[in-house]
Design a protein around this motif. Structure first.
Motif, PDB file in Angstrom:
ATOM      1  N   LEU A 138      -6.614  -2.669   2.665  1.00 23.34           N
ATOM      2  CA  LEU A 138      -5.159  -2.759   2.800  1.00 23.34           C
ATOM      3  C   LEU A 138      -4.657  -4.176   2.564  1.00 23.34           C
ATOM      4  O   LEU A 138      -3.458  -4.407   2.491  1.00 23.34           O
ATOM      5  CB  LEU A 138      -4.742  -2.323   4.212  1.00 23.34           C
TER       6      LEU A 138
ATOM      7  N   VAL B 297      -7.996   9.658   0.064  1.00 23.89           N
ATOM      8  CA  VAL B 297      -6.923   9.287  -0.861  1.00 23.89           C
ATOM      9  C   VAL B 297      -7.233   9.902  -2.224  1.00 23.89           C
ATOM     10  O   VAL B 297      -8.390  10.184  -2.537  1.00 23.89           O
ATOM     11  CB  VAL B 297      -6.776   7.749  -0.971  1.00 23.89           C
TER      12      VAL B 297
ATOM     13  N   GLU C 155       0.293   7.058   1.628  1.00 25.92           N
ATOM     14  CA  GLU C 155      -0.878   7.942   1.787  1.00 25.92           C
ATOM     15  C   GLU C 155      -2.108   7.141   2.204  1.00 25.92           C
ATOM     16  O   GLU C 155      -2.958   7.615   2.951  1.00 25.92           O
ATOM     17  CB  GLU C 155      -1.218   8.684   0.480  1.00 25.92           C
ATOM     18  N   LEU C 156      -2.226   5.909   1.659  1.00 31.78           N
ATOM     19  CA  LEU C 156      -3.389   5.091   2.003  1.00 31.78           C
ATOM     20  C   LEU C 156      -3.310   4.664   3.473  1.00 31.78           C
ATOM     21  O   LEU C 156      -4.302   4.699   4.203  1.00 31.78           O
ATOM     22  CB  LEU C 156      -3.465   3.871   1.075  1.00 31.78           C
TER      23      LEU C 156
ATOM     24  N   LEU D  80     -11.967   7.114   2.836  1.00 32.53           N
ATOM     25  CA  LEU D  80     -10.576   7.459   3.121  1.00 32.53           C
ATOM     26  C   LEU D  80     -10.160   8.622   2.230  1.00 32.53           C
ATOM     27  O   LEU D  80     -10.540   8.695   1.067  1.00 32.53           O
ATOM     28  CB  LEU D  80      -9.668   6.250   2.851  1.00 32.53           C
TER      29      LEU D  80
ATOM     30  N   ALA E  34      -4.162   7.662   5.532  1.00 32.79           N
ATOM     31  CA  ALA E  34      -5.605   7.929   5.499  1.00 32.79           C
ATOM     32  C   ALA E  34      -6.337   6.924   6.386  1.00 32.79           C
ATOM     33  O   ALA E  34      -7.275   7.275   7.105  1.00 32.79           O
ATOM     34  CB  ALA E  34      -6.121   7.852   4.062  1.00 32.79           C
ATOM     35  N   TYR E  35      -5.876   5.657   6.358  1.00 31.26           N
ATOM     36  CA  TYR E  35      -6.532   4.643   7.192  1.00 31.26           C
ATOM     37  C   TYR E  35      -6.301   4.924   8.675  1.00 31.26           C
ATOM     38  O   TYR E  35      -7.234   4.877   9.481  1.00 31.26           O
ATOM     39  CB  TYR E  35      -6.048   3.236   6.834  1.00 31.26           C
TER      40      TYR E  35
ATOM     41  N   GLU F 279      -6.430   3.950  -8.300  1.00 31.11           N
ATOM     42  CA  GLU F 279      -5.217   4.732  -8.008  1.00 31.11           C
ATOM     43  C   GLU F 279      -4.274   4.729  -9.210  1.00 31.11           C
ATOM     44  O   GLU F 279      -3.727   5.764  -9.590  1.00 31.11           O
ATOM     45  CB  GLU F 279      -4.478   4.151  -6.786  1.00 31.11           C
TER      46      GLU F 279
ATOM     47  N   ASN G 110       0.826  -1.209   0.000  1.00 29.73           N
ATOM     48  CA  ASN G 110       0.000   0.000   0.000  1.00 29.73           C
ATOM     49  C   ASN G 110       0.860   1.260   0.000  1.00 29.73           C
ATOM     50  O   ASN G 110       1.869   1.320   0.713  1.00 29.73           O
ATOM     51  CB  ASN G 110      -0.894   0.025   1.244  1.00 29.73           C
TER      52      ASN G 110
ATOM     53  N   PHE H  61      -9.978  -0.623  -5.959  1.00 26.71           N
ATOM     54  CA  PHE H  61      -9.471   0.594  -5.358  1.00 26.71           C
ATOM     55  C   PHE H  61      -8.048   0.890  -5.853  1.00 26.71           C
ATOM     56  O   PHE H  61      -7.717   2.008  -6.245  1.00 26.71           O
ATOM     57  CB  PHE H  61      -9.473   0.361  -3.846  1.00 26.71           C
ATOM     58  N   LYS H  62      -7.206  -0.167  -5.853  1.00 16.44           N
ATOM     59  CA  LYS H  62      -5.827   0.008  -6.325  1.00 16.44           C
ATOM     60  C   LYS H  62      -5.817   0.353  -7.810  1.00 16.44           C
ATOM     61  O   LYS H  62      -4.996   1.137  -8.280  1.00 16.44           O
ATOM     62  CB  LYS H  62      -5.019  -1.266  -6.078  1.00 16.44           C
TER      63      LYS H  62
END
Lengths: 270, 270
Positions: free
Chosen positions: A234, B25, A195-196, B23, A199-200, B258, A192, B254-255
């Motif tokens: 994550l 992000v 930043e993620l 989050l 944020a988490y 990004e 990850n 999600f990834k």
């Protein structure tokens, strides 16, 4: 049309932990009408059991959960020992409170998150397995501490271990038997971006969780259910029983009940 | 105390798919105020996205989902192709319905369950990987058919594959781009006694499910959430993304967002 009033009121069973949607299998049928107690206040454990058709009475344990990790050569025994202390404490308390209505089964569980060697070191020879150094991951003390833990876990593996202990009455001293299992699930964190993780950590979800992350959190406003947490974002993969990561290895528990029904003559028969 | 009435009404954004708990992000921040559409009626997919803070508009696709399996040399491409057809159909329909408010992102997904070779045959040489024979497991036609499928799956492995396709506008013809991913999770069935499989088939939970089992079913009375199904009891372990088995591989999605934000200049910029 006439209605008749029965002179004899319908007697509802005193205890009823088996719900109508439960699968019709021998172990659950044997629990009908029994006093089954869950020694835990966790809404997730309660919900997992309810979905498989079991709604035990909730009696949280007063056991302090302060066992020292150091006394366990193999850390997998640590949550099992905690679960056993919880189950025995609740069983003994309920027997002394109401000897005429003592429990038929007390279920307790404890979940911990352990560090785990990286994949390359995974295949240590069997005889050395106990000697791989693992540590218990505690709850982060702050958002910053949570970020530190997440940076350690990132790209790495941790092991979620739940100990489950069952206590039930038998005729011989001390009047009860203890049976336990442990379930182990590996959680692989993705690579990850920082930043993620930040944020988490800032979301606060992980602060109250062992290991600093949650895959399931109570969200529903009617409080009847929980859904996956942001922490799932994550995680690259889970290797093992997912419900174990949520907090209760229900599939193993269920199979364990079946085995006890088949192999232990006094299980639920005293 | 005086209250002032503003002469200018507060303008709420027309589209708001990013929820307060999302989050912070870059990819989610980029979606704020955009028209994001989920081309699916599945309550599970909607819920999984909502938990990570995304609440897209729901516009189910009218695509028939009748692609022939036979045309795919590698069956993993089959759910991706279905997802792409669904996403493109919805994108084109919405553009023609409201060209002045066309979608910024359409998300579609399709999940299938495939047979999988037993563990011993798992490590086929890489160059032959595509040639391992797999079959699509359909929905059982009856409780009896469900039992037949469960007996096949018992002690065995199946593979849950979700194809996810994203469609978004670009300046060049045909005016949109398609990006896809697939996520694969292995589901290991336990060595379940026949009575448990019979009880599960009789519960009816698996009848409407591809593969004949459900790990997650809508249960909450307020319909806001779903919880694990009885099918979880039959499963020894999940190897991969659990949410993928539920119906949407949210961590990979999600990834992927990004990566698209970083690498595709026109993503969400047209």
């Amino acid at each position: 049309m006439n209605f008749f009033r029965s002179s004899k009121p319908i007697e509802l069973p005193k205890h009823n932990c088996v719900l109508p949607h439960a699968l019709r299998v021998p172990s659950l049928e044997k629990l009908v009408g029994k006093r089954v107690v869950l020694a835990s206040n966790s809404p997730r454990r309660k919900e997992i059991l309810r979905t498989v058709g079991l709604e035990p009475e909730i009696v949280p344990s007063t056991f302090e959960e302060d066992l020292s990790h150091g006394q366990f050569e193999d850390l997998h025994e640590y949550p099992v020992a905690t679960a056993t202390h919880k189950a025995v404490e609740v069983y003994q308390r309920l027997v002394s409170e109401s000897p005429e209505d003592s429990p038929d089964l007390v279920i307790a569980a404890d979940t911990v998150v352990l560090t785990h060697p990286p994949p390359g070191l995974d295949s240590v020879p069997f005889e050395h397995e106990g000697s791989v150094h693992q540590e218990v991951l505690e709850k982060p003390s702050s958002k910053q501490d949570n970020l530190r833990m997440l940076l350690d876990l990132n790209c790495a593996i941790c092991e979620v271990v739940t100990g489950v202990s069952l206590v039930y009455p038998v005729l011989e001293a001390p009047g009860y038997k203890i049976k336990s299992l442990d379930e182990r699930t590996l959680v692989h964190f993705a690579d990850n971006p920082k930043e993620l993780l930040e944020a988490y950590a800032n979301s606060g979800e992980g602060v109250d969780r062992a290991g600093g992350f949650a895959v399931q959190v109570p969200k529903c406003e009617c409080l009847c259910s929980s859904i996956q947490g942001l922490g799932g974002l994550l995680i690259r993969k889970v290797d093992g029983d997912y419900q174990n990561v949520v907090g209760f290895p229900v599939a193993s528990f269920f199979k364990f009940l079946e085995v006890l029904c088949e192999e232990e003559d006094d299980f639920l028969e005293v």
